[in-house]
Design an enzyme around this catalytic site. Structure first.
Site, PDB file in Angstrom:
ATOM      1  CG  ASP A 220      -2.291   0.492   0.951  1.00 49.41           C
ATOM      2  OD1 ASP A 220      -2.425   1.378   0.085  1.00 49.41           O
ATOM      3  OD2 ASP A 220      -3.252   0.041   1.615  1.00 49.41           O
ATOM      4  CG  ASP A 284      -9.546   2.381   0.032  1.00 41.64           C
ATOM      5  OD1 ASP A 284      -9.226   1.238  -0.345  1.00 41.64           O
ATOM      6  OD2 ASP A 284      -8.894   3.026   0.872  1.00 41.64           O
TER       7      ASP A 284
HETATM    8  C1  GLA Z   1      -5.833   1.651   2.133  1.00 42.76           C
HETATM    9  C2  GLA Z   1      -6.236   0.480   1.257  1.00 42.76           C
HETATM   10  C3  GLA Z   1      -7.270  -0.351   1.972  1.00 42.76           C
HETATM   11  C4  GLA Z   1      -6.703  -0.842   3.272  1.00 42.76           C
HETATM   12  C5  GLA Z   1      -6.241   0.333   4.121  1.00 42.76           C
HETATM   13  C6  GLA Z   1      -5.523  -0.131   5.361  1.00 42.76           C
HETATM   14  O1  GLA Z   1      -6.881   2.541   2.320  1.00 42.76           O
HETATM   15  O2  GLA Z   1      -6.690   0.927   0.002  1.00 42.76           O
HETATM   16  O3  GLA Z   1      -7.684  -1.425   1.156  1.00 42.76           O
HETATM   17  O4  GLA Z   1      -5.637  -1.716   3.010  1.00 42.76           O
HETATM   18  O5  GLA Z   1      -5.363   1.177   3.396  1.00 42.76           O
HETATM   19  O6  GLA Z   1      -5.092   0.908   6.139  1.00 42.76           O
END
Ligand code: GLA
Length: 482
Positions: A220, A284
């Site tokens: 990420d 997200d």
């Molecule tokens: C980001 C990702 C999510 C999740 C969060 C965790 O927002 O896109 O899918 O992994 O971080 O903090």
């Protein structure tokens, strides 16, 4: 990038890499290699353009080692439990996931020291032993015993000031002296040009990938980079190059590990990162209606198999909208499918739904992940229709999504290009909303009995469109019979 038409009719495309002021200064005799610019010419519209890009991604961009492997169905824990990790409970989630047909189980954010929310812990890549007193091995083994691969979340380039790493190495921040770095999601960026920081991150990733049977990393990056500096000089380009170097080093040491490029969802989606990763977490925003549009946007440049698309809970966390399992299932179907929720808390009916769409995805996966994607023209903007047609044109899957209430009283036609004009196809509805037959007195007969049509007829005349409620979808399959 700039695209324009000159007064004399010529078309102009201008593209450049954006470097920060003072970032690059060439001495006499030195040269600079910019990032790649990918361009395509199509005389068959935007579908033709997408076919070029998809073909190129498949043949020349994606790491080839995994090309033949079907993409496993995911269960990702994030929206199911967030930071609330209890290994016994997570193992129960894994058990239920395996029962539904999930093939890869991923523990998301929250497993490492000090990570009980998004304000602390980034940088401390050590298992949180207060959450996992018996270690991680038992969870990984449980997942493997159930026949699933195990995946783990990292956000290597980032650091919270509330972390042991920052307390020990405040100088590892990517920053400009005298400039107060703003936070993004309460976090800061690590300067990857700092060799000690780079080596520390590699060592931590290497440790986990060596100590546990990890098949997959969700990598990420949840904030923008602002005023990056190294030794008094702007450092945007070098930071990116060092990020590639870190991924490359991890891949060289662990060639069997697949990597997802995630950046708060779709923040790092491009062809250069895809040379070293295997898929993207698209967004997200996991609301199926929003996803229809998001996924359509992505389809211009990327084939479905690299697009992470998960069935979320019926009550979407990002928009608070509710959608049926049919609409969520069909929306997630045309990508690299997964489930993003806590199966333990779901009703039996929902679970049967997940199982149903997982089965359907597995059956269609060879077609969806190798065929040609077409965005179909519609008579009504309230419809969004896509098709995937196998390269030999022997079969196809078509998804009609009804985004809003129909604009017109007459429903229009479903015309499907790209089939073999002379061949005959058997056309059947594979999946439909549960109230399909209650919406109007009479849906088009072909939706009940199926029909046989030539490829030419499908393209030029088409089928009468069924009537659907807003935020529902219908899946159709075509098979060549002669
Ligand atoms: C980001 C990702 C999510 C999740 C969060 C965790 O927002 O896109 O899918 O992994 O971080 O903090």
């Amino acid at each position: 990038m700039r695209v324009d038409v000159k007064a004399d009719g010529r078309r102009v495309v201008q593209a450049e890499a954006i470097y920060l002021p003072g970032e690059i200064a060439l001495a006499k005799g030195e040269s600079l290699t910019t990032p790649w610019l990918y361009a395509s010419y199509s005389d068959t519209g935007l579908n033709g353009m997408s076919h070029h890009f998809h073909g190129h991604v498949r043949a020349a961009i994606l790491p080839s080692e995994f090309a033949a492997k079907p993409r496993p169905i995911h269960l990702n824990t994030w929206e199911g439990i967030y930071f609330d990790h209890d290994p016994e409970y997570i193992m129960a989630m894994a058990t239920q996931s395996a029962e539904m047909g999930v093939e890869r189980f991923i523990i998301d954010d929250g497993w490492f020291r000090g990570r009980n929310g998004d304000k602390a812990g980034l940088g401390d890549w050590f298992l949180d032993e207060s959450k996992y007193p018996n270690g991680l091995t038992q969870v990984v083994e449980h997942v493997n015993t159930l026949g699933m691969e195990f995946g783990l979340w990292f956000e290597p380039e980032m650091i919270n000031k509330d972390s042991d790493l920052y307390r020990t190495h405040p100088d590892w921040l990517l920053a400009v002296d005298g400039y107060d770095q703003p936070t993004g999601r309460n976090q800061f960026v690590i300067n990857l040009q700092n060799d000690d920081a780079f080596n520390f991150l590699f060592e931590r990733l290497d440790h986990f990938l060596s100590a546990y049977n990890i098949a997959y990393i969700k990598w990420d990056m949840n904030r923008e980079i602002v005023q990056p500096g190294h030794e008094g000089k702007a450092a945007g380009q070098k930071q990116t190059e060092r990020y590639y170097a870190l991924v490359d080093k991890v891949r060289a040491a662990h060639p069997n590990v697949e990597i997802e490029s995630c950046a708060a969802g779709g923040g790092r989606i491009d062809f250069e990162v895809l040379k070293r990763t295997h898929r993207f977490w698209t967004s997200d925003n996991n609301d199926a209606l929003e996803r229809q549009r998001i996924q359509r946007g992505m389809s211009y440049f990327f084939p479905p198999e690299v697009m992470g698309s998960h069935i979320g809970a019926s009550h979407c966390h990002s928009t608070r909208r509710r959608h049926s399992i049919e609409f969520r299932g069909l929306t997630a179907l045309f990508g690299h499918m997964g489930i993003e929720l806590d199966p333990v808390k779901e009703t039996q009916e929902e679970k049967e739904g997940f199982e149903h769409y997982i089965k359907l995805h597995k059956a269609l996966r060879p077609l969806l992940h190798s065929g040609k994607t077409w965005r179909l023209q519609t008579d009504d903007d309230a419809h969004q229709i896509q098709a995937v047609i196998s390269q030999d044109k022997s079969e196809a899957a078509v998804l009609i999504a009804q985004l809003a209430m129909p604009t017109n009283a007459l429903s229009g036609h479903l015309r499907i290009p790209g089939l073999d004009a002379d061949a005959t196809y058997k056309i059947d509805v594979v999946d439909k909303p549960s109230n399909f037959n209650d919406i109007v007195n009479c849906q088009p007969l072909w939706t009940e009995e199926g029909c046989e049509l030539s490829g030419e007829w499908c393209e030029k005349v088409g089928l009468t469109m069924p009537i659907l409620d807003a935020e529902t979808a219908l899946l159709i399959q075509l098979k060549r019979v002669s």
